[in-house]
Design an enzyme around this catalytic site. Sequence first.
Site, mmCIF file in Angstrom:
data_model
loop_
_atom_site.group_PDB
_atom_site.id
_atom_site.type_symbol
_atom_site.label_atom_id
_atom_site.label_comp_id
_atom_site.label_asym_id
_atom_site.label_seq_id
_atom_site.Cartn_x
_atom_site.Cartn_y
_atom_site.Cartn_z
ATOM 1 C CG HIS A 161 -2.017 -0.926 1.269
ATOM 2 N ND1 HIS A 161 -2.286 -1.757 2.331
ATOM 3 C CD2 HIS A 161 -2.974 -1.194 0.346
ATOM 4 C CE1 HIS A 161 -3.359 -2.485 2.075
ATOM 5 N NE2 HIS A 161 -3.796 -2.170 0.871
ATOM 6 C CB CYS A 251 -3.271 -1.372 8.472
ATOM 7 S SG CYS A 251 -2.258 -2.570 9.350
#
Length: 263
Positions: A161, A251
């Site tokens: 990511h 996250c």
Amino acid sequence: MPLTAITRAVSPSMNDCQLAFVERQAIDIGKAIAQHDEYEACLRSLGISLVSLPAVADLPDAVFVEDPAIVLDEIAIMTRMGAESRRGESASLAEAVARFRPLRWIAEPGTLEGGDVVRIGSTLFVGRSARSNDAGIAQLAGELAPLGYAVKSIAMKSCLHLKSACTYLGRDTVLANREWVELGGMDRPPGLSHIDVAAEEPAAADVLAIGDTVIIPASFPRTASILERAGWRVLPIDVSELQKAEAGVTCMSLVFDAAPQGV
């Protein structure tokens, strides 16, 4: 205004998690749960109010609540995740987020994951990745333009990511691994500066900045020292078992002001 964070407990099936860049290793679920408890305690120590959701037994990655939702000041975007096996995470998380924000949804054929989104002021930089495609980025831009946000796609490589490659620290400063992201695309706001992670800690850019405090995995001590020298208060936390599931400290929570600012 006091901050709120939504978190979710570790799934007992975490050993079946999605992996893209980390070699699979056995995860000690008991240890992962204990480390997640410490993560939540760390957030509380910073004055953040927690909404802690229960584990979902058949969703191994559901602890990573950042990916299914993007919470802004006025609304929340429920994403359509690029990992098809994770799309079931959205429903119960949406119920929790809807207590705080009106919801908008990314639709097929768009894919988008919150881990690919770095917000700096009114600009959202979105990594074009295996998990977030051009259609998803375009839908995000369409939803947010009426609210005064700009959305800009960013080239990246060799990481899961965008937040694996860079995170925003505040003070117009980004922490980054320049081998994984093209920072030339991050030209707003003017004068944005960059701190490089330690060369021997390529995954250290995923940190969670809360005011002047930066939460960082304890496995990245050299980058922690760099941040301390640059004037940040650093809180190292052991997430080693969770890192086997490609966890970062961003996250595992959605952090936001509890009250929406209107739409």
